[in-house]
Design a protein around this motif. Sequence first.
Motif, PDB file in Angstrom:
ATOM      1  N   GLN A 423       0.820  -1.212   0.000  1.00 55.80           N
ATOM      2  CA  GLN A 423       0.000   0.000   0.000  1.00 55.80           C
ATOM      3  C   GLN A 423       0.851   1.259   0.000  1.00 55.80           C
ATOM      4  O   GLN A 423       0.507   2.260  -0.641  1.00 55.80           O
ATOM      5  N   SER A 424       1.988   1.229   0.666  1.00 48.13           N
ATOM      6  CA  SER A 424       2.826   2.432   0.779  1.00 48.13           C
ATOM      7  C   SER A 424       3.349   2.883  -0.579  1.00 48.13           C
ATOM      8  O   SER A 424       3.473   4.087  -0.840  1.00 48.13           O
ATOM      9  N   GLN A 427       0.569   4.827  -2.261  1.00 52.07           N
ATOM     10  CA  GLN A 427       0.422   6.171  -1.703  1.00 52.07           C
ATOM     11  C   GLN A 427       1.549   7.091  -2.166  1.00 52.07           C
ATOM     12  O   GLN A 427       1.331   8.279  -2.444  1.00 52.07           O
ATOM     13  N   ASN A 428       2.746   6.535  -2.280  1.00 51.73           N
ATOM     14  CA  ASN A 428       3.885   7.357  -2.714  1.00 51.73           C
ATOM     15  C   ASN A 428       3.842   7.702  -4.198  1.00 51.73           C
ATOM     16  O   ASN A 428       4.558   8.601  -4.649  1.00 51.73           O
ATOM     17  N   VAL A 464      -4.086  -3.041  -2.671  1.00 51.48           N
ATOM     18  CA  VAL A 464      -4.638  -1.879  -3.370  1.00 51.48           C
ATOM     19  C   VAL A 464      -5.790  -2.340  -4.253  1.00 51.48           C
ATOM     20  O   VAL A 464      -5.655  -3.315  -5.005  1.00 51.48           O
ATOM     21  N   ASP A 468      -9.635   2.391  -5.889  1.00 51.42           N
ATOM     22  CA  ASP A 468      -8.687   3.391  -5.381  1.00 51.42           C
ATOM     23  C   ASP A 468      -7.751   3.874  -6.493  1.00 51.42           C
ATOM     24  O   ASP A 468      -7.409   5.055  -6.563  1.00 51.42           O
ATOM     25  N   MET A 472      -7.396   7.724  -7.991  1.00 49.73           N
ATOM     26  CA  MET A 472      -6.118   8.438  -8.060  1.00 49.73           C
ATOM     27  C   MET A 472      -5.867   8.954  -9.475  1.00 49.73           C
ATOM     28  O   MET A 472      -5.407  10.085  -9.658  1.00 49.73           O
TER      29      MET A 472
END
Length: 544
Positions: A423-424, A427-428, A464, A468, A472
């Motif tokens: 997930q990180s 997000q990045n 993910v 989502d 994005m």
Amino acid sequence: MTYLSKARDKKEADSIVEIKHWRKISKMKLTDNVVRNYRVAKIFRENTDRINRIDFSSDGNTLISSSDDDSIVIYDCQNGTPKKTLNSKKYGVDLICYTHAVNTALHGSTKVDDTIRYLSLHDNKYIRYFPGHTKKVVSLNMSPINDSFLSGSLDKTIRLWDLRSQNCQGLMHLPGRPVAAFDPEGLIFAAGINSESVKLYDLRSFDRGPFTTFKLTQDKDCDWTGMKFSPDGKLILISTNGQILRLIDAFQGTPLQTFMGFQNNKGIPLEASFSPDSRFAFCGSTDGRIHCWNTETGVKVAVMNADHPGPIQCLQFNPKYMMLASACSNMTMTEILFKVIIIGDPTVGKTSFVQRYVNDAYRRDYKMTIGVDFALKVVKWSDTQTIKLQLWDIAGQERFTSMTRVYYKDAHACIIMFDLTQQSTFQNAVKWKKDLDTKCSLADGSPIPCLLLANKCDLSHREVQQSDIEDMCKEHDFVGWTETSVKEGLMIDESMRFLCEEMMTKHAELDGFSNSMARSMVPGSTIHLRSQQSQSKESSACSC
């Protein structure tokens, strides 16, 4: 917003989503911006002396050259490699050009006498000789429609020949150095007289004299050394041994443009050529650079560094492909080059993506990228067009982020990649997109096309969700997204072709040619990009 859709296995194929998009016309046009992006793709050092002539075959697949070292070299334009080398040590070789058959050529002589020779390239044997000129032949042009050809000599004559006979079919005496050229239809030819007038002759009745004459201001500081009709037959380009080119109307003889600003401090003939669409004129220079002008406006479009150590005396544009060839003692092939950067967190699979796309290879062991790695990919875009991609694989470690402005410079498109199992990294991806948009933009200030890739879709574990990713993309102006597996080779070529279409479309829009390349709005059209690969059942994370 456009999304790319895929099915990971047969079960999922039944529930594939139909995605709306605008259908694209992916045919590239030669524009000012495209010309500025030409880069040297190949440098050949096959010769030990000056290359005195180059000529493309009519299908654009091969290029032939002659050199003062008495050699003839044939190049494969598709693969960018030398194909065959022949020698003419006895007679020398000059002004070589293809006939209508790619296995035969004409050339002048530099030894023994000034006879023109008709050569079989298959077995390096002469088919016929054409004697008559008493001094060096300086002009040799093949008819575009039949076996006729023109030659001009320092003996101040222009001769008309037929490949089927060694006897001259027509003879014209001139007051000075001759230059001559056929029009694209092969019905008329032009002769430059005394560097001040152009006479047009009907090939069927040339013995009656010219049917029209264009009088121009005489160039006192230089001589005319070359003449070419534009491919559309509307223009005539006159090259000289000075620092000036002249462009005139082929019907009225009206001076249209004067091209200057290139270096010729040695007083040598520099070949000038048209692009296949007649919109651009190119010329070499004694400082090893190529200059390009727009024939409609007269504005200089680009000055290209061609990596030549000496004067560029030979220069031609491929009649079928987006390729420019130039020569001094070296031969270079210049093609369109697009820079694509690949960014994202460490271990998401950027390096493996590049290796899979370029070499169709995958390695399980992970090696950290230090700074940036480079790769080249030549893409056959259509039957008559190739493009070259320069891929910049940029390290994802934080200590390299201070260099991203340098790495992003002059990029045409971008891929941001994340790992579906982390997930990180997703997000990045937003941070990477913001960093990109603040440091890199197109000429009009708009963001470069950026595609989001969700890698490692072959793994069952994921953190993910598709909803989502879609949110994005909409919020941060990505041109599209898709799931990929570098390990299994899923959606690699498809995603890159999609990005190339976006990049080329945007590229053309910057020059105002969106009607020919951009999206034609056909609402309701759909795409189904289905993967043939079954889903892997592995659950362990991998650095693909």
